[in-house]
Write an enzyme that holds these catalytic residues in place. Structure first.
Site, PDB file in Angstrom:
ATOM      1  N   HIS A  14      33.533  71.149  17.370  1.00 17.68           N
ATOM      2  CA  HIS A  14      34.939  70.826  17.608  1.00 17.68           C
ATOM      3  C   HIS A  14      35.449  69.780  16.617  1.00 17.68           C
ATOM      4  O   HIS A  14      35.512  68.587  16.944  1.00 17.68           O
ATOM      5  CB  HIS A  14      35.124  70.294  19.036  1.00 17.68           C
ATOM      6  CG  HIS A  14      35.044  71.341  20.092  1.00 17.68           C
ATOM      7  ND1 HIS A  14      36.115  72.132  20.443  1.00 17.68           N
ATOM      8  CD2 HIS A  14      34.006  71.730  20.881  1.00 17.68           C
ATOM      9  CE1 HIS A  14      35.758  72.957  21.413  1.00 17.68           C
ATOM     10  NE2 HIS A  14      34.479  72.740  21.685  1.00 17.68           N
ATOM     11  N   GLU A  18      38.354  69.199  15.961  1.00 17.79           N
ATOM     12  CA  GLU A  18      39.652  68.713  16.461  1.00 17.79           C
ATOM     13  C   GLU A  18      39.515  67.615  17.513  1.00 17.79           C
ATOM     14  O   GLU A  18      40.507  66.957  17.837  1.00 17.79           O
ATOM     15  CB  GLU A  18      40.463  69.874  17.045  1.00 17.79           C
ATOM     16  CG  GLU A  18      40.028  70.391  18.398  1.00 17.79           C
ATOM     17  CD  GLU A  18      38.866  71.362  18.381  1.00 17.79           C
ATOM     18  OE1 GLU A  18      38.625  72.014  19.410  1.00 17.79           O
ATOM     19  OE2 GLU A  18      38.190  71.480  17.331  1.00 17.79           O
ATOM     20  N   CYS A  57      34.617  76.668  18.498  1.00 16.04           N
ATOM     21  CA  CYS A  57      33.747  76.907  19.648  1.00 16.04           C
ATOM     22  C   CYS A  57      34.041  78.273  20.274  1.00 16.04           C
ATOM     23  O   CYS A  57      33.624  79.298  19.753  1.00 16.04           O
ATOM     24  CB  CYS A  57      33.875  75.753  20.635  1.00 16.04           C
ATOM     25  SG  CYS A  57      32.572  75.691  21.873  1.00 16.04           S
TER      26      CYS A  57
END
Length: 288
Positions: A200, A202, A106
């Site tokens: 994202h 993660e 991002c």
């Protein structure tokens, strides 16, 4: 033989980190570091805070000692400028001189783009939040190691108001969707290779739930929900998916696929970065 060393660059200022924690989340760098330790259990993972006043930041000599550098998301807007942003750009440009592989999520993609000579803007289509829909791997992405094991069309956790407007010279577009043309790219900058994604990989569901709580009630005002009750129900669904990612009713209701539900698939881009950039570069340097 020394343990692999990874550095997580926190993109947020201290107040933004504390705000996310107040809404039940965690500092972006803490979650990123935990995931990296899970993927590579032998790794030593450090965190640096370039947006904090007086932060003790590594120079190019120190950055060269890392086997990989990962950059978190951020609530900052890169076109606003300021010292907290310029320090991150300078840190990344120093990293590019070292040959150390870089991965950005991002804000990380936007920071890489800016540091490499591209441009970032506020997205004229507005915010993309929750699940990035129908992200499509490009022809270049189809043959790229970033997407090994990933479907060619997928959903992903996402929250961003800005987007890459212009990629720098030499960058390769690896994924796109109808909301933002640049959903993923590879950069060859200086001595380093960097991978960046606008979404994202993660994030777990619980972190997205905290982000929605933090952004409320602005998401109602922006038209994502009819009212705050509807928003609260969506947040509840995210929390249920955190506890039970195989919940078939919720999967159907929100139209998400295995690339979101399966942690292995959701985090594939970061796993592939470690497998195909971090560890080979570490071996080339004679560290492992």
């Amino acid at each position: 033989m020394s343990a692999p060393r990874l550095l997580v660059v926190e993109g947020n200022v201290a107040e933004a980190r504390a705000r996310q924690v107040r809404f039940g989340g965690e500092a972006a760098s803490e979650g990123y570091a935990r995931l990296l330790r899970e993927i590579l259990p032998t790794a030593v993972v450090d965190i640096c805070y370039p947006a904090d006043p007086g932060a003790n930041l590594p120079d190019s000599g120190g950055l060269a000692g890392y086997d990989g550098i990962a950059i978190t998301g951020s609530s900052l807007n890169i076109y606003n400028g300021g010292e907290e942003i310029q320090k991150q750009i300078d840190l990344l440009r120093a990293a590019f001189t070292t040959g150390t592989p870089v991965f950005g999520s991002c804000w990380g993609l936007q920071l890489i783009t800016t540091a490499a000579g591209g441009a970032v803007r506020k997205n004229p289509r507005g915010r993309e939040v929750g699940f990035g829909r129908r992200i499509r791997v490009t022809d270049a992405g189809r043959d790229h190691h970033m997407y090994d094991g990933k479907p060619e069309v997928f959903e992903a956790m996402t929250v961003h108001l800005d987007e890459v407007e212009t990629l720098p010279h030499g960058a390769r577009l690896l994924a796109t969707n109808d909301h933002s043309q640049v959903q993923a790219a590879e950069f060859k900058v200086g001595a380093s290779t960097a991978w960046g994604v606008q979404y994202h990989p993660e994030y777990p569901f619980r972190e997205m739930a905290a982000i929605f709580r933090r952004l409320s009630p602005s998401l109602v005002a922006e038209g994502f929900f009819l009212d705050e009750d509807e928003e609260s129900a969506f947040i509840g669904d995210l929390e249920k998916l955190e506890r039970d990612p195989a919940n078939a009713a919720l999967i159907w209701r929100h139209g998400v696929d295995g690339a979101v539900i399966s942690k292995e698939l959701r985090t594939a881009e970061i796993r592939n970065w470690i497998a195909h950039l971090v560890l080979p570069e570490r071996a080339r340097r004679g560290r492992g």
